[in-house]
Design a protein around this motif. Structure first.
Motif, PDB file in Angstrom:
ATOM      1  N   CYS A  76      -3.780  -1.565  -2.437  1.00  0.00           N
ATOM      2  CA  CYS A  76      -2.444  -1.872  -2.975  1.00  0.00           C
ATOM      3  C   CYS A  76      -2.142  -1.023  -4.199  1.00  0.00           C
ATOM      4  O   CYS A  76      -2.958  -0.940  -5.119  1.00  0.00           O
ATOM      5  N   THR A  78       0.832  -1.199   0.000  1.00  0.00           N
ATOM      6  CA  THR A  78       0.000   0.000   0.000  1.00  0.00           C
ATOM      7  C   THR A  78       0.873   1.259   0.000  1.00  0.00           C
ATOM      8  O   THR A  78       2.086   1.190   0.224  1.00  0.00           O
ATOM      9  N   ALA A 115       0.930  -5.023  -6.785  1.00  0.00           N
ATOM     10  CA  ALA A 115       0.535  -6.335  -6.284  1.00  0.00           C
ATOM     11  C   ALA A 115       0.825  -7.406  -7.323  1.00  0.00           C
ATOM     12  O   ALA A 115       0.895  -7.127  -8.525  1.00  0.00           O
TER      13      ALA A 115
END
Length: 293
Positions: free
Chosen positions: A245, A211, A248
């Protein structure tokens, strides 16, 4: 007499007419638009438990996510905690369960890693640990299934990276790197997925993402059950982006998908025993483990 009666009836008719004109018609019922998958994920009432100072475990069973039953386990790990270490335990041949790999490094939580040889064991994709290349991607391996890397920098920073044109060996700044794929999110945008059955069929899935505020989100999606249908990689990308995110990647899935927590054991529903319970853990080649000091 008739004229007198008419004089009384006319005002009454006028009053009735006025009364009807003043009635406000009822408003039509408000029909709410169905929530998007992202809205369902962000507004869901997750079962939440704190595992350690920097690790939170979440679980939710959805009945209508992507018009299907979905069972999702999340490990939210605060990488800003200086007392947290990340390990990638592995075997060169043969198999090791995620739970066993986690215990071998004293992990607090762990998930399964990347693809492996299902006959002989050992990784089939690029893997470098502590600066040493353990193995390169096997010849003929599907490119989109190893176009992302879970990287640990020399400074201990964690990132999800796209495979460079010059190949994985060119990423010298990554002290440890485990390749996998497909890449799901990059630069805070979902990545378009190739229309291949590996991507478009629903399977159990494992993914990791980072994140903007430096939390690692590990997601394990159960599948191959009536209670849990699994996801396509496009659906998985939607999940990872909805969970915040900005980058990812997909890891190994299917029967390998496992989430483990110390003192609790396997907490998702691995499908290798074909039962919707916690007993279907499969042996793998690599795991990603998080150690709370």
């Amino acid at each position: 007499m008739k004229k007198l009666l008419a004089l009384f009836l006319i005002p009454a008719m006028v009053l009735v007419g006025c009364s009807n004109d003043e009635v406000t018609p009822s408003a039509p019922p408000v029909v709410e638009a169905p929530k998007t998958a992202a809205e369902q994920l962000t507004s869901a009432d997750w079962e939440t438990k704190k595992v350690s100072e920097s690790i939170v475990w979440k679980y939710k069973h959805f009945k209508e996510l992507f018009s299907s039953n979905q069972s999702i386990t999340i490990l939210d790990i605060d990488l800003n905690d200086a007392g947290l270490e990340v390990e990638v335990p592995h075997v060169l041949s043969g198999f090791i369960k995620t739970s066993e790999a986690a215990a071998s490094v004293g992990a607090t939580v762990a998930i399964n890693g990347s693809f492996f040889d299902t006959s002989k064991g050992g990784s089939t994709v690029f893997f470098k640990k502590d600066g040493e290349i353990i193995n390169t991607t096997r010849s003929g391996f599907t490119p989109y299934r190893e176009n992302a890397g879970f990287a640990i920098g020399t400074d201990g920073s964690i990132s999800v990276v796209k495979k460079p044109a010059a190949g994985w060996s060119s990423l010298t700044e990554a002290h440890t790197l485990l390749a996998s794929g497909p890449l799901l999110v990059l630069d805070d945008k979902t990545v378009k997925q190739e229309q291949q059955v590996f991507n478009t069929n629903r399977h159990p899935r494992t993914a990791v993402g980072i994140t903007a505020d430096n939390h690692l989100i590990a997601v394990v999606v159960d599948g191959r059950f009536t209670e849990a249908h699994g996801m396509t990689t496009e659906e998985l990308a939607t999940v990872m982006h909805a969970l915040g995110c900005v980058e990812a990647m997909n890891l190994d899935g299917g029967g390998s998908s496992t989430a483990w927590i110390r003192n609790r054991g396997v907490v998702n529903y691995p499908c290798d025993n074909k039962k919707f319970d916690h007993g279907g853990e499969r042996g793998v080649a690599t795991a990603i483990a998080f150690v709370q000091k």
